[in-house]
Write an enzyme that holds these catalytic residues in place. Structure first.
Site, PDB file in Angstrom:
ATOM      1  N   ASP A   7       0.830  -1.204   0.000  1.00  9.97           N
ATOM      2  CA  ASP A   7       0.000   0.000   0.000  1.00  9.97           C
ATOM      3  C   ASP A   7       0.874   1.268   0.000  1.00  9.97           C
ATOM      4  O   ASP A   7       2.061   1.205   0.341  1.00  9.97           O
ATOM      5  CB  ASP A   7      -0.870  -0.042   1.271  1.00  9.97           C
ATOM      6  CG  ASP A   7      -1.734   1.182   1.430  1.00  9.97           C
ATOM      7  OD1 ASP A   7      -2.293   1.657   0.426  1.00  9.97           O
ATOM      8  OD2 ASP A   7      -1.860   1.660   2.576  1.00  9.97           O
ATOM      9  N   ASP A   9      -0.390   5.020   1.171  1.00 11.34           N
ATOM     10  CA  ASP A   9      -0.622   5.929   2.301  1.00 11.34           C
ATOM     11  C   ASP A   9      -0.510   5.210   3.638  1.00 11.34           C
ATOM     12  O   ASP A   9      -1.204   4.222   3.890  1.00 11.34           O
ATOM     13  CB  ASP A   9      -2.014   6.575   2.182  1.00 11.34           C
ATOM     14  CG  ASP A   9      -2.115   7.382   0.893  1.00 11.34           C
ATOM     15  OD1 ASP A   9      -1.112   7.991   0.502  1.00 11.34           O
ATOM     16  OD2 ASP A   9      -3.187   7.372   0.275  1.00 11.34           O
TER      17      ASP A   9
END
Lengths: 173, 173
Positions: A7, A9
């Site tokens: 991922d 963020d």
């Protein structure tokens, strides 16, 4: 080669730090990171929650994030051992799409654009391992799920956990 | 609900028509679509191949495409019967990302941004059916693969084929 889904963020990028910075610029109050512990995303800030929800729609919110400590060095090594895909649920914030692409080019130049996925729901991707800070992204994943520590997930106990990038390095490399 | 993965360029959107339009505007020659049959993407145009490769980097190239005939009406029905994801290998063209998002919002307003995926490689998505005009996108897919007829794939024989959106309607609905 095993496939690793990572991922952006609050995993590659310090999104929490960016919220703290924007909050300070807007309201003149610097929130300590630890104040956010065990609160859902956004809810740890004392007030002004509606403005907080606007920050990710602002120009350069995503472009100007700092990479999380160790993420660049460890990702470069992971990229040699795994088939890496960077998967970001970015579709909610249209202006973030080119910003995220530029950001990855700046901080992770050893990755190729063929390794990037911007989606609305991560339910559509598959792989062997997924590293994410949000439980709902991990829940529908078919492989091994790892939660990456962020203030808003410290109270989640039903996933294996990486505390930081050094922890990823020692467990996956 | 079975998961259906649908491509954008030359499936939902008339990308070939847009190349023909741009070619005409640039060089004053309108190329007949049938001239492009059985030639690889871009190679059917008589000349100026390097300029042709620049078109997708130009502003609004993706934003101004026409939807393919029947795509809107049939997609609306498919969206009730299948778990639909629109998956576009858009990452090569950074400026296309917000344009594609806007385009989908305009022509397919019944779809939600959670159903959109912009990626570099489609190897990372999984589902039950994939509709795509490009063999290399279909090849690594785990489910049933359907090639959608476009001039550059008419000579490909090793996939099931949809001739057009009416054909999808009669076979998948």
């Amino acid at each position: 080669m095993k496939r690793l889904i990572v991922d952006m963020d609050d995993v590659l990028a310090d999104a929490t730090g960016q919220f703290i910075n924007y909050y300070e610029k807007e309201f003149g109050v610097r929130i300590e990171r630890s104040v956010l512990n065990n609160k859902n995303e956004g809810e740890g800030f004392p007030d002004n929650h509606s403005t907080l929800r606007e920050f990710p729609y602002r120009k350069n919110f995503f472009r100007d994030m700092e990479p999380n400590p160790g993420s660049q060095e460890v990702m470069e090594k992971l990229n040699r051992k795994y088939e890496v895909f960077i998967v970001s649920a970015a579709m909610e914030f249209p202006q973030s799409l080119p910003e995220k692409l530029e950001w990855l080019g700046q901080y992770f130049p050893f990755l190729n654009w063929k390794q990037f996925v911007f989606c609305g729901s991560k339910a559509v991707v598959y792989g062997d391992y997924m590293i994410d800070d949000l439980p709902h992204n991990l829940e529908r994943f078919n492989g091994e799920k790892y939660i990456f520590t962020a203030p808003h997930n410290m109270h989640i106990n039903h996933f294996k956990r990486f505390q930081d990038w050094r922890d990823i390095e020692s467990q996956l490399l």
